[in-house]
Scaffold this motif. Structure first.
Motif, PDB file in Angstrom:
ATOM      1  N   LEU A   1       0.815  -1.219   0.000  1.00  0.00           N
ATOM      2  CA  LEU A   1       0.000   0.000   0.000  1.00  0.00           C
ATOM      3  C   LEU A   1       0.852   1.275   0.000  1.00  0.00           C
ATOM      4  O   LEU A   1       0.312   2.382   0.048  1.00  0.00           O
ATOM      5  CB  LEU A   1      -0.928  -0.002   1.221  1.00  0.00           C
ATOM      6  CG  LEU A   1      -1.960  -1.138   1.240  1.00  0.00           C
ATOM      7  CD1 LEU A   1      -2.672  -1.202   2.584  1.00  0.00           C
ATOM      8  CD2 LEU A   1      -2.975  -0.962   0.115  1.00  0.00           C
TER       9      LEU A   1
ATOM     10  N   HIS B   1      -1.237 -13.187  -1.349  1.00  0.00           N
ATOM     11  CA  HIS B   1      -1.739 -12.102  -0.502  1.00  0.00           C
ATOM     12  C   HIS B   1      -3.224 -12.316  -0.191  1.00  0.00           C
ATOM     13  O   HIS B   1      -3.672 -12.176   0.949  1.00  0.00           O
ATOM     14  CB  HIS B   1      -1.523 -10.767  -1.219  1.00  0.00           C
ATOM     15  CG  HIS B   1      -1.750  -9.572  -0.347  1.00  0.00           C
ATOM     16  ND1 HIS B   1      -1.918  -8.307  -0.847  1.00  0.00           N
ATOM     17  CD2 HIS B   1      -1.854  -9.447   1.004  1.00  0.00           C
ATOM     18  CE1 HIS B   1      -2.089  -7.457   0.146  1.00  0.00           C
ATOM     19  NE2 HIS B   1      -2.071  -8.114   1.276  1.00  0.00           N
TER      20      HIS B   1
ATOM     21  N   ALA C   1      -9.219  -4.773 -10.419  1.00  0.00           N
ATOM     22  CA  ALA C   1      -7.967  -4.032 -10.581  1.00  0.00           C
ATOM     23  C   ALA C   1      -8.145  -2.707 -11.302  1.00  0.00           C
ATOM     24  O   ALA C   1      -7.200  -1.935 -11.442  1.00  0.00           O
ATOM     25  CB  ALA C   1      -6.945  -4.902 -11.307  1.00  0.00           C
TER      26      ALA C   1
ATOM     27  N   GLY D   1     -11.050  -6.512   0.689  1.00  0.00           N
ATOM     28  CA  GLY D   1     -10.358  -6.020  -0.494  1.00  0.00           C
ATOM     29  C   GLY D   1      -8.915  -6.498  -0.484  1.00  0.00           C
ATOM     30  O   GLY D   1      -8.333  -6.688   0.585  1.00  0.00           O
ATOM     31  N   VAL D   2      -8.361  -6.698  -1.676  1.00  0.00           N
ATOM     32  CA  VAL D   2      -6.971  -7.147  -1.770  1.00  0.00           C
ATOM     33  C   VAL D   2      -6.270  -6.289  -2.811  1.00  0.00           C
ATOM     34  O   VAL D   2      -6.741  -6.196  -3.948  1.00  0.00           O
ATOM     35  CB  VAL D   2      -6.877  -8.624  -2.215  1.00  0.00           C
ATOM     36  CG1 VAL D   2      -5.413  -9.068  -2.274  1.00  0.00           C
ATOM     37  CG2 VAL D   2      -7.661  -9.533  -1.291  1.00  0.00           C
ATOM     38  N   TRP D   3      -5.189  -5.675  -2.429  1.00  0.00           N
ATOM     39  CA  TRP D   3      -4.453  -4.846  -3.381  1.00  0.00           C
ATOM     40  C   TRP D   3      -3.034  -5.368  -3.541  1.00  0.00           C
ATOM     41  O   TRP D   3      -2.255  -5.393  -2.624  1.00  0.00           O
ATOM     42  CB  TRP D   3      -4.459  -3.379  -2.925  1.00  0.00           C
ATOM     43  CG  TRP D   3      -3.838  -2.487  -3.964  1.00  0.00           C
ATOM     44  CD1 TRP D   3      -2.671  -1.800  -3.875  1.00  0.00           C
ATOM     45  CD2 TRP D   3      -4.355  -2.224  -5.278  1.00  0.00           C
ATOM     46  NE1 TRP D   3      -2.419  -1.123  -5.041  1.00  0.00           N
ATOM     47  CE2 TRP D   3      -3.443  -1.357  -5.923  1.00  0.00           C
ATOM     48  CE3 TRP D   3      -5.491  -2.648  -5.974  1.00  0.00           C
ATOM     49  CZ2 TRP D   3      -3.638  -0.900  -7.221  1.00  0.00           C
ATOM     50  CZ3 TRP D   3      -5.690  -2.188  -7.274  1.00  0.00           C
ATOM     51  CH2 TRP D   3      -4.767  -1.332  -7.873  1.00  0.00           C
TER      52      TRP D   3
ATOM     53  N   TYR E   1     -13.895  -0.881  -6.640  1.00  0.00           N
ATOM     54  CA  TYR E   1     -12.480  -0.593  -6.884  1.00  0.00           C
ATOM     55  C   TYR E   1     -11.970   0.490  -5.928  1.00  0.00           C
ATOM     56  O   TYR E   1     -11.069   0.246  -5.123  1.00  0.00           O
ATOM     57  CB  TYR E   1     -12.274  -0.146  -8.337  1.00  0.00           C
ATOM     58  CG  TYR E   1     -10.860   0.282  -8.643  1.00  0.00           C
ATOM     59  CD1 TYR E   1      -9.844  -0.659  -8.790  1.00  0.00           C
ATOM     60  CD2 TYR E   1     -10.527   1.632  -8.782  1.00  0.00           C
ATOM     61  CE1 TYR E   1      -8.542  -0.269  -9.063  1.00  0.00           C
ATOM     62  CE2 TYR E   1      -9.223   2.030  -9.051  1.00  0.00           C
ATOM     63  CZ  TYR E   1      -8.237   1.078  -9.201  1.00  0.00           C
ATOM     64  OH  TYR E   1      -6.947   1.476  -9.458  1.00  0.00           O
TER      65      TYR E   1
ATOM     66  N   VAL F   1     -12.837  -0.322  -1.887  1.00  0.00           N
ATOM     67  CA  VAL F   1     -12.557  -1.610  -1.248  1.00  0.00           C
ATOM     68  C   VAL F   1     -11.238  -2.206  -1.784  1.00  0.00           C
ATOM     69  O   VAL F   1     -10.253  -2.306  -1.059  1.00  0.00           O
ATOM     70  CB  VAL F   1     -13.722  -2.608  -1.436  1.00  0.00           C
ATOM     71  CG1 VAL F   1     -13.443  -3.897  -0.665  1.00  0.00           C
ATOM     72  CG2 VAL F   1     -15.032  -1.993  -0.963  1.00  0.00           C
ATOM     73  N   ALA F   2     -11.244  -2.574  -3.068  1.00  0.00           N
ATOM     74  CA  ALA F   2     -10.088  -3.293  -3.622  1.00  0.00           C
ATOM     75  C   ALA F   2      -8.820  -2.449  -3.579  1.00  0.00           C
ATOM     76  O   ALA F   2      -7.797  -2.856  -3.036  1.00  0.00           O
ATOM     77  CB  ALA F   2     -10.386  -3.734  -5.054  1.00  0.00           C
ATOM     78  N   ARG F   3      -8.880  -1.250  -4.133  1.00  0.00           N
ATOM     79  CA  ARG F   3      -7.688  -0.402  -4.257  1.00  0.00           C
ATOM     80  C   ARG F   3      -7.087  -0.064  -2.901  1.00  0.00           C
ATOM     81  O   ARG F   3      -5.904   0.200  -2.780  1.00  0.00           O
ATOM     82  CB  ARG F   3      -8.073   0.894  -5.000  1.00  0.00           C
ATOM     83  CG  ARG F   3      -6.965   1.899  -5.169  1.00  0.00           C
ATOM     84  CD  ARG F   3      -5.876   1.342  -6.049  1.00  0.00           C
ATOM     85  NE  ARG F   3      -4.685   2.182  -6.088  1.00  0.00           N
ATOM     86  CZ  ARG F   3      -3.712   2.160  -5.179  1.00  0.00           C
ATOM     87  NH1 ARG F   3      -3.794   1.347  -4.137  1.00  0.00           N
ATOM     88  NH2 ARG F   3      -2.662   2.930  -5.313  1.00  0.00           N
TER      89      ARG F   3
ATOM     90  N   ASN G   1      -7.453  -2.104  -0.179  1.00  0.00           N
ATOM     91  CA  ASN G   1      -7.211  -3.302   0.645  1.00  0.00           C
ATOM     92  C   ASN G   1      -8.025  -3.214   1.940  1.00  0.00           C
ATOM     93  O   ASN G   1      -7.588  -3.594   3.021  1.00  0.00           O
ATOM     94  CB  ASN G   1      -5.715  -3.365   0.992  1.00  0.00           C
ATOM     95  CG  ASN G   1      -5.222  -4.772   1.199  1.00  0.00           C
ATOM     96  OD1 ASN G   1      -4.524  -5.320   0.371  1.00  0.00           O
ATOM     97  ND2 ASN G   1      -5.611  -5.398   2.298  1.00  0.00           N
ATOM     98  N   VAL G   2      -9.242  -2.690   1.817  1.00  0.00           N
ATOM     99  CA  VAL G   2     -10.068  -2.428   2.999  1.00  0.00           C
ATOM    100  C   VAL G   2     -10.861  -3.666   3.374  1.00  0.00           C
ATOM    101  O   VAL G   2     -11.208  -4.490   2.525  1.00  0.00           O
ATOM    102  CB  VAL G   2     -10.993  -1.223   2.728  1.00  0.00           C
ATOM    103  CG1 VAL G   2     -12.276  -1.291   3.537  1.00  0.00           C
ATOM    104  CG2 VAL G   2     -10.245   0.074   3.036  1.00  0.00           C
ATOM    105  N   ARG G   3     -11.131  -3.831   4.653  1.00  0.00           N
ATOM    106  CA  ARG G   3     -11.989  -4.888   5.145  1.00  0.00           C
ATOM    107  C   ARG G   3     -13.322  -4.288   5.615  1.00  0.00           C
ATOM    108  O   ARG G   3     -13.325  -3.267   6.304  1.00  0.00           O
ATOM    109  CB  ARG G   3     -11.325  -5.569   6.341  1.00  0.00           C
ATOM    110  CG  ARG G   3     -12.022  -6.840   6.783  1.00  0.00           C
ATOM    111  CD  ARG G   3     -11.999  -7.100   8.266  1.00  0.00           C
ATOM    112  NE  ARG G   3     -10.706  -7.461   8.789  1.00  0.00           N
ATOM    113  CZ  ARG G   3     -10.540  -8.156   9.919  1.00  0.00           C
ATOM    114  NH1 ARG G   3     -11.585  -8.579  10.607  1.00  0.00           N
ATOM    115  NH2 ARG G   3      -9.349  -8.400  10.369  1.00  0.00           N
TER     116      ARG G   3
END
Lengths: 370, 370, 370, 370
Positions: A111, A173, A289, A312-314, D300, D303-305, D307-309
């Motif tokens: 991040l 990840h 993405a 979310g996964v970045w 996006y 959440v994704a961008r 990396n939020v939970r």
């Protein structure tokens, strides 16, 4: 010394094949002769101008494996071994600052606002050579051999390994953020390269059942998912949301999936996936993405009442690249079957095309022509 | 109705084979006709009078698999399915109070001070029949079938499944307490049934390399460890602590083992294992089940300076039994090879003997004679 | 430009006060004018030659707070703010490589084999000025102000803040590794600066009861512990191990301490602490910073049977410094009372003496004479 | 023996005050004379017929504190102490089966499909007396006293304690699911009783800054939030989403809130809260207790961008009740100021009214008239 590159100068246009002088190395930099350069789905997004990060001109390619061609001063790999010419290496595509709040206080370098990514933020691997910055984290493949894996680096196919640096690492990840327990059932939506790596990692971390949902265009990928160990696959066009839900409920005695991983990259699958998630389970979305707009979500029924987590996964960091390399080398999953197409650097447009059309599972450029 | 039992009436003496009237069932109780009753290493300890918990007379046997023979009122399994006569079941050997600080506030039922264990605190499975208390947590095997496992309960061998209720479950607990990451190297000391299950779970949760250390008497177990996926095995008598350390350091580029699991059940292996542990790693000791005295430990060099964790592990709960059942059914590891000896109930002394002598890897009583 | 330093040239001898030329700064380096330099218990160990890491000659002092006096090129703090002359700063005393397995793959920079520590591995803070390497992680105090804390950096006492960079940070790391839950009872052994910071962090993370055990020499520290919120304190010489155990059992309804933190730095307290630990609890030993030999440990009764975790703790990283700074600024605990003695740089031997004799809780050098 | 009750017989109609015969106790049951019965916001929802779980007729009231009036056989509290007449007790409002997948395998009793809740699924605390089932988990207040808390149970105000059994416990669960680190900034949306307990728990677990957002009707609650330690409060009607975002960004040097807890119970605040969340942070929604429809979410960007939970939270279990009791008794936060209104049982309609109108922060029935 010169290198050949494929440069994106205009969105949706042919990449230009250029010959460029390689700039002199600075202290700690490493010149790599690329043996494989992966063509990722997001390269196609970038080529189309859909990734807000893309500044032109740019040499695409964030997945690379190659051999050390030159160095400026000593440089070590993660195990403290000095690199030397000829070493086969892979590296973390993101170079982070190590000094900011997200790097140093949160220890989440993926991040880092100063993260520079080869092939996205700076020039990448669609080339015969790439200069790695001194701050690049490098894994020397010689150190990853041993009784459990290949006997020498000659036994490693760079084209198969290369996906470890992006899809594989992002999958590592993803699964790191999922509290998978042995015995869990996992649903995977979207069995592309990222999805198949997520499937492999979920099984490698103890999931005992996996259900994979794809489209008709994913037919070969669904077959491969079965080879990886999926107990059941469904084709979206050939079944209904209700039928797929019943299948998962049947397999879990009415509980639902402990973990759902959505790698479709589109919002269409969101609510199906969320509703397949068991009480106390986790829904993860590593595939998103690029901007995809909004999805409606039922807060009570699908999140609060079920104590569900949405994660979310970045991208990824070095730990994930390392894990992905170990997974590839372990040979436990037939990851080599992901690589359906190989192209020389000059045929880069063909490579982007087979990826865009989903004809390839994974396409790889082999700049050295191997 | 009568049942046959093998009763420990005096330490180190022959178990008495008796015929006893089965007491009428109370509300919620289930009468099980046992199909397999595992002979655990700790049964031998109990027989010798070394386990401080043992009150005589006692029917030993804390590992059991059987079919429902009778019920008093409705009783459901963990999935809420009503049990019916003929169902093949396994259960959590510990019946806990659910009301105390350790059950309700810490959610660690394995530490419940009121935990009653079949075959240890109350009569167990060295018998043709066993009455399960209403509070027993039951897994009905019919609910564990499916596309990933056996097609019917007839395809499940109770003798192979039975270890899931003790060694398998304790191994699941052990590995739950270990922060294994994909790519980790695990060292296992002591490849008995508990050790081999720990090895299987460590690999099932992502470890990519495993080294197993045993004695000459463990020769067959070490071979089996290789079949499970260990990359290297060492025989204590045929190598030195130093040589074994060098092997682990070689495999890990000088880092050490991320995780060490000591299943020897003796203190002799403690310091070797602790010193094989990598900085930031974990050393776990699930095998210590009876008092073994003191070991000396270097606080600075082996714990503080390396930021190492030492993790005690005490028995298991239903979640671990569940995970172990899933592992057995998955077929990923040749766990059936653990069961080297089967005996009818009357030959219980032979069973204890082959376990005590380490001639067996795992011995199982098959009271129904199958 | 010159600086004044206090140099350890010979173990157990007077530090030499020297005037030295400050070397020209390299790119990214920052010259700090020190306002406070903490005298840590381990400085005394080093002075006595007990820390195996010490190479002479050396300027001691790993805890520092100061103002930016000069820079070479731009340098940012963890929040990305450019430093400028006059900024009050604190920094991570450890400079790590960011490239190795422990930094990049495990994300545990405190275990980095290449970690350089000011005042331990390279020259430190017993000086009027210190040059920070470009790779140093810096927290600019201006960015830590706000509605919750001091209104300006003039309101921050550097001497009080300085312990955040070592004792405070190590305490943050200690407590990060402990699974404290709200409502837990914590036992702290050894209420020195590290111990009192551990107490504060344990309470700050939700412990609701704390018991502190010290010696008669700790009398003032025990009083301070009560001010921090300890519910009970015991003096080793005035009670027995048995009596102290009964007190903890009384307070916990017979369960024991969920968490025990041993900051005595000696092995003498080990077994008492371990036996105070509740089933499922954790015993932590952050105070062991130099070799102390072996302790005997009962594997069954005190570790395995209770499912206890023993956790080594080695130093800290930037995340812990950050947490410690936040804790100091929050004003929740009277941490300013730790600083009982202040000395000018020239009186450094007096400072070492009051720390060694335990007359001080915390002594601080104020090189600028404030 | 008789008891007085307030019965919901028809939605939106007056509760009926009845006198009913108390049924004879069964083995293990405990008759409680209620000293306090909390009026929760969800009681109002139930009274209006908005909670799908409500079957009429029903005695509402899921929060209770009282004294043991009678018992049938021995019954122990969580610490194994035998209850006796006159003991002041609180209990887990949910009685779970302990036998199902969610109880026994996942150890998440709050998700047990067989969970029976006093005042929701079965008769509750709007009464002078309540019979507790034998399976009820009970905390005897005598065991919670000690040097850190009140000296005797006479010093405990049941009306203040009572919220620990619902709002307090749910807040404990909420914060347990949030990875709060010392130094974190927390945003709380919706400072009702649940919100204020979440604020207290977030601060008790190490958050060092808290920002609270409420409406004009929340004026008193926002003041109380400041007393709890919030560094900043905002009134929705008097500021803009943009202004509130700037405030949070200012306080966090542009990072955002590490944790956002939404206790508004409505979907209106969802996107504001989610967008205040820092990269790698967590957004939690414990306040959603009844169906509220859908909210749009940007997958996006939000959440994704980042990396939020997003974490759903459903009710609580005994561990959370225990933690909440400890928090109340610790006296660290002025939780007594939550209780703004007390009513005798007969005035139950007035109590529901002040809760519905938000005139009360917390209203409590004191059936014994104290």
């Amino acid at each position: 010394m010169k290198r050949k590159t494929a440069v994106l100068t205009k969105f949706n246009a042919l990449l230009e094949i250029r010959e460029q002088e390689i700039e002199p190395l600075k202290e700690g930099e490493v010149l790599v002769e690329l043996e494989a350069s992966g063509v990722c789905g997001s390269d196609v997004h970038m080529w189309k101008g859909k990734d807000p990060r893309t500044a032109l001109p740019l040499i695409l390619g964030h997945e690379g494996v190659g051999r050390v061609a030159d160095m400026c001063g000593p440089k070590t790999d993660v195990f403290g071994h000095q690199l030397k010419e000829g070493d086969l290496i892979i590296w973390d595509r993101g170079v982070t600052c190590n000094l900011c709040y997200l790097c140093a206080v949160r220890k989440e370098p993926s991040l880092c606002p100063n993260r520079q990514v080869y092939g996205i933020v700076r020039d990448g691997c669609y080339a015969t050579h790439l200069t790695l910055l001194a701050e690049t984290k490098v894994i020397r493949m010689e150190n990853m051999l041993g009784e459990s894996g290949p006997a020498s680096t000659d036994r490693i196919d760079p084209a198969i390994l290369v996906a470890a640096s992006c899809s594989g690492a992002t999958a590592a990840h993803t699964v790191e953020l999922l509290p998978i327990q042995p015995g869990d059932l996992v649903v995977l939506q979207g069995p592309g390269p990222l999805g198949l790596f997520c499937l492999a990692f979920a099984l490698a971390k103890g999931a005992s059942q996996a259900v994979v949902i794809g489209t008709r265009a994913d037919a070969k990928r669904l077959e491969l998912a079965k080879e990886f160990g999926a107990v059941h696959t469904s084709v979206v066009e050939d079944s209904s949301v209700k039928a797929r839900r019943e299948e998962v409920m049947e397999l879990t005695n009415g509980i639902g999936a402990n973990v759902v991983i959505d790698c479709t990259g589109t919002p269409a699958s969101f609510n199906e996936g969320l509703r397949l998630t068991a009480p106390g389970g986790t829904y993860s979305l590593p595939g998103i993405a690029t901007p995809v707009g909004e999805v409606p979500m039922r807060l009570y029924e699908d999140v609060a009442r079920k104590n569900v987590r949405i994660q979310g996964v970045w991208v990824s960091d070095t730990s994930h690249v390392y894990q992905a390399v170990r997974l590839v080398l372990s040979g436990r999953f037939p990851l080599h079957k992901l690589v359906t197409h190989r192209f020389p650097l000059e045929k880069v447009m063909d490579a982007l095309k087979v990826v865009d059309s989903k004809k390839a599972i994974k396409a790889v450029l082999v700049p050295g022509g191997k």
